[in-house]
Design an enzyme around this catalytic site. Sequence first.
Site, PDB file in Angstrom:
ATOM      1  N   LEU B 140       0.823  -1.207   0.000  1.00 36.76           N
ATOM      2  CA  LEU B 140       0.000   0.000   0.000  1.00 36.76           C
ATOM      3  C   LEU B 140       0.858   1.259   0.000  1.00 36.76           C
ATOM      4  CD1 LEU B 140      -2.715   1.485   0.226  1.00 36.76           C
ATOM      5  CD2 LEU B 140      -2.582   1.175   2.706  1.00 36.76           C
ATOM      6  N   TYR B 257     -13.635   6.243   6.649  1.00 34.56           N
ATOM      7  CA  TYR B 257     -12.829   5.579   5.622  1.00 34.56           C
ATOM      8  C   TYR B 257     -13.157   6.073   4.222  1.00 34.56           C
ATOM      9  CZ  TYR B 257      -9.887   2.925   8.622  1.00 34.56           C
ATOM     10  OH  TYR B 257      -8.913   2.601   9.526  1.00 34.56           O
ATOM     11  N   HIS B 413     -13.933  -2.640   8.892  1.00 33.42           N
ATOM     12  CA  HIS B 413     -14.022  -1.521   9.836  1.00 33.42           C
ATOM     13  C   HIS B 413     -15.424  -1.337  10.400  1.00 33.42           C
ATOM     14  CE1 HIS B 413      -9.919  -0.341   9.381  1.00 33.42           C
ATOM     15  NE2 HIS B 413     -10.017  -0.320   8.063  1.00 33.42           N
TER      16      HIS B 413
END
Lengths: 735, 735
Positions: B140, B257, B413
Amino acid sequence: MKRLLLTLTLSLALLTAAAGEHPSLMLTRSGVAQMRADRGKVPAFDASIDRTIAGADAALRERIEVPVPRDGGGGYTHERHKLNYYRMVDCGIAWQLTGEERYARRVADLLAAYAELYPTLGFHPVTLSKSPGRLFWQTLNESVWLVHTAMAYDCVYDYMTPSERERVERNLFRPMADFLMNGMEGNRENNKIFNKMHNHATWATSAVGMIGMVMGDDALVDCALYGSDRTGRKGGFIRQLDYLFSPDGYFTEGAYYQRYAIWPFMVFAQCIAHNRPQLDIFAYRDHILQKAVSTLLQLAYEGRFMRFNDALEKGYDAQELVYAVNIAYNADPTDKMLLDVAARYQGWVLPSDAGYRVARDIARGEAQPLRFVSRLYRDGREGDAGGVAVIRSTDPALNSALTLKATSHGLSHGHFDKLTLAYYDNGNEVLCDYGAARWLNIEAKYKGHYTHENKSFAMQTVAHNTLVVDEASHFGGVYAESMKHHSDILYADFSRKDMQIVSARETNACEGVAMQRTVAYVTTPFLQYPLILDVLRAESDAEHRYDYPMWYDGHLVSLNFPYERALTAMTTLGSANGYQHLWRQAAGRNTESGTSCFTWIKGDRFYSLSTATTPASELVLAVTGANDPDFNLRHARTFMVRERGRRDHTFFSSLESHGTYDLQVEQSDNLTASCRAVRLVCDTRDYTVAVAEYAGGHRVVLCLANATADPAARHRVETPEGTFTWTGPYDLSMN
Amino acid sequence: MKRLLLTLTLSLALLTAAAGEHPSLMLTRSGVAQMRADRGKVPAFDASIDRTIAGADAALRERIEVPVPRDGGGGYTHERHKLNYYRMVDCGIAWQLTGEERYARRVADLLAAYAELYPTLGFHPVTLSKSPGRLFWQTLNESVWLVHTAMAYDCVYDYMTPSERERVERNLFRPMADFLMNGMEGNRENNKIFNKMHNHATWATSAVGMIGMVMGDDALVDCALYGSDRTGRKGGFIRQLDYLFSPDGYFTEGAYYQRYAIWPFMVFAQCIAHNRPQLDIFAYRDHILQKAVSTLLQLAYEGRFMRFNDALEKGYDAQELVYAVNIAYNADPTDKMLLDVAARYQGWVLPSDAGYRVARDIARGEAQPLRFVSRLYRDGREGDAGGVAVIRSTDPALNSALTLKATSHGLSHGHFDKLTLAYYDNGNEVLCDYGAARWLNIEAKYKGHYTHENKSFAMQTVAHNTLVVDEASHFGGVYAESMKHHSDILYADFSRKDMQIVSARETNACEGVAMQRTVAYVTTPFLQYPLILDVLRAESDAEHRYDYPMWYDGHLVSLNFPYERALTAMTTLGSANGYQHLWRQAAGRNTESGTSCFTWIKGDRFYSLSTATTPASELVLAVTGANDPDFNLRHARTFMVRERGRRDHTFFSSLESHGTYDLQVEQSDNLTASCRAVRLVCDTRDYTVAVAEYAGGHRVVLCLANATADPAARHRVETPEGTFTWTGPYDLSMN
């Protein structure tokens, strides 16, 4: 030069009212003329006038209600009589500024209604006060009523007919002034209060003096100024100026109550300046009122008054401060920092001569930034009863303040908090004082009074950042004992660039134990922000348990020692003297290192307290909330170091402010303490040599002479880490 | 008209880069020309340029450091490689704007150093990630590195010589693009991620696509757009646009997010708009990206994102949002509210074509106030997986927002929080969602990761304002189970002036128990502020214990029933599913009245929750902190109503916002609840009729049809208090 003098004289003449002229309290005829002429030109003042006229218009929409007194504070009749005086003031000023008769008529009508009612009144039916009023349950409110109503009467005096005036003066004002001054058959307490050296007396004398001025009654004014016997030897406003402030303008109850006390002082002083200019009241006692305002402004952080003794969260925006700042500026328009306070924190000005001047000069761009300075504010009428030291960062951008309180008790609002410290940084309270346990005006919270927990917790020593001996409060928590004594400032030096320091001593608070605390605010070339060194020394010939609580705001980040956290059950830390209100969250010991470090985060900054400990030291974390059946206490947190069985003991700590925590860009740095060790390489009744070591091999050494503050005395101490020599009570070195 | 079209065409031509022209990612040639010409004319943009040049100058003062990767997140090599890409971007832009060669040279030199290093690298030595990177411990970060570095390379492309370019492309960019897309011998996980429908894939595809555009490699760009197989059937950016947002632009993980995910979406979309204008990317899927930005902005209160699922306190000032808002405005300059966000909350703009346009148009005074609207944001790719309803006060001055969350789980999440509500008012969170248990970037707090308490508390049902059955979390706290289901919005109506309403149902979360919650935001003529009615109904054929926790921010003022406060010892409320983290502060029962009222204060306002209870109902107050050995949890408070042994049960509450608390002028009013009673006069599986009574004899009646949401269905219910008839799923009446 002559011309300048002439101008000055002329200006003075303009500022003072001709005898018998109205208005002459908060407004003057020449002032009103100028305000009328400048309408529309000074926006902040226009807003103030608009607000006043809106209040007056609201009054006109209402029925006249002057109810027979029945309720205590917060109840209907109480609130109505309060509202009535605000309405009368608004209407009085509106009449002066617009010349519209309906405003003046409303004041006259309300006064007429009061003149009907007042003679019929005995004492107020609510009999909770030692000094009951007639309109209100306590005389204090009646004084406040008259202070306001006198202003309103002053505005409409010329409008009312002589017979109208005669009636309200005979039936209302004279009896009320007499009542405030002498009480009434059955209770003469008011006479004592009127002549007392107390802020309730300031309200009473101001009320009597102001109505005396409007009525042209010099005798009444003399009573206000010099006590009911007019000698000035027992009571009166002038004597209050002598007694209620220290020479530095410090009010013994602390900033929060100084805010309240300053109100009638400034209002009445303004009236005296207009009506008895020969007294030069603002110059009295070396400009004590200006000093009081300036000291009050300095005893604040981010516009909020520093919280010690009984204090709630109040600040420059409190209405009292608008009065104080406006009137102070009107008295001394060279103090341009007052304009900054008015512009940045208050946002409104008085609808008066003073308010006009403030608004006008702000509009002219004359405001200068309020500057904070390090200073010692002595307590006591003669300045001989200890004091509060405030150390400010030299660079205003650092925005930090450190206080050491070593005063007298502070009357009934004082706390048992000898040598307590507080630290403010980066816009936040970092090491806190709990202040008062009170939910002002919230009926459900003990009717808005100070709650029981104020006495059982907030006043107790453990609620403060100072030494607790044997789990008992200073002076055993006995007010009368504490009132007999005060702490002493030993020395203070704010002149050095690398360090500011203050030291204080307290020998009476804990029987058989002398306390001395020295705090230094140190700027190093190697730490991100200035450092605080705290040396709190206890001396005793007998063994004691010493607790060193530090109340912090923020969230715990880490501890450098193992600890046991209360996981499934939590009990109280003690059973009395405030300890019964603390939940014991966690406790541990540091067997690995002689330096115990506690790091927490507040706002976007970290704080690390590194304290010298031994494996026997107990390290405790606690929070408020125990034995608080009504949920009166706020959530407050402390880190406490506890030493048992010690005679002489010194708590030595390094407090670092460090790091940045920026959640928005997800960057953080300098998150851990730089301090590697703190230790005392010498600690006797004569000398303390404290060494703090930091990352990169840096060292700060603070040498203290404990037995003498003589600036010329030379000292030499041999320690395992070498010999230290210095002159005067302290020395700081670093590398 | 023809002329207008011509102008439009010309403008479009100016906005899109000619093939092979550089720069063409965030900057364009024509954009740069305009910025250079306007230097000194647009202050906000000048500030942005100054900041960029300052960053570039700082880069020039540093040595070139391209260390061999060694450290994980936060460590030296990690942070250095991050800093390097920021430096390269700054230098690249500085070169474009000043034409000073040293800036371009620095980018070329750094790229050369990376081209030396990269071929020597295997996988990163820190092997904690399933998809390790080469420069960084996880791929990432490598994608993020390339997104930035591609921008820098784009800026200096024309400056570098063909042979320099050939070397960095061969040794660095092509291998890195290949690595991001296909992984490397030994770990092919990257290929899965690249083609996944996940925000990590958005970073990877953006990185590959952007470097492809700079290098003029259409095949790479196609992989980015359509997946590594270039079919668009499995992966790629375009498919992400189809899958990762609901038709309303809602991202299933929630606002916090969505903020993070939006970043690469907007950046790459901007590059696509410049390089493949024929795709008309901002219009794709009915302007899904604009919807995503707009939805994100709406899911905030006072500029902070509403906290649900894993969420910390972030807001419009996060750097991702600066990208999103600038680029969205550049794509659609008719949305002038975006300028308000940029001006009021962000304070800086991108040093890019988009940022220039934002700064310029703000300077032209084109900003329009951001308006919040009541809306339902559907979840799920097809908008069929429930949703979040946000009800806003019709009058923006009231500044309140009420949310009901009835979505799918929200990936890794998500929280077990079906049908949870939150309430924001007067600038504050009033009924709160705990959000995430995490101290981002604070090494001492579990290295900055989500702490254990995130799973053991923050995700659990009891941490939310919703129904807990038998002390267990929804879906037994099993992620895989929760992922299979979603709640459903039954109906929502924001059109009425006197009321806005939403109703949702959840039948899977608690085995054998169906839940339905209807919340109404009601404006009455007799209450000071709008009222919230909450009807939370549980249906079951078996007996259960039902808990109804309401997490409040503020301080308890009063309860209208007797309770026992934990005074000297406090224990946990339970042993699992989040209850183990709660200290039981107090508990009571209301035997006097069927309406239990809890009043608290937050800011300068009071809130009263009046709930229908019986003498058997248990009323509990609890706080977080138990079983939290590392002090990871914040201090959070809940009031909980507990019903035992119930099959069907409905929690019915009236939540009033009332009163003013002004400490500065010491005035407060309307401190107590107006609610006199709440009760259900009918409560069956078919119908609920809820009555709330208020001071002055006022009454609000909410009639609900539980079994059908048919808007045409007519209902008639006989109750002891009369017969109620209405049409559609709900009816509100008041007097």
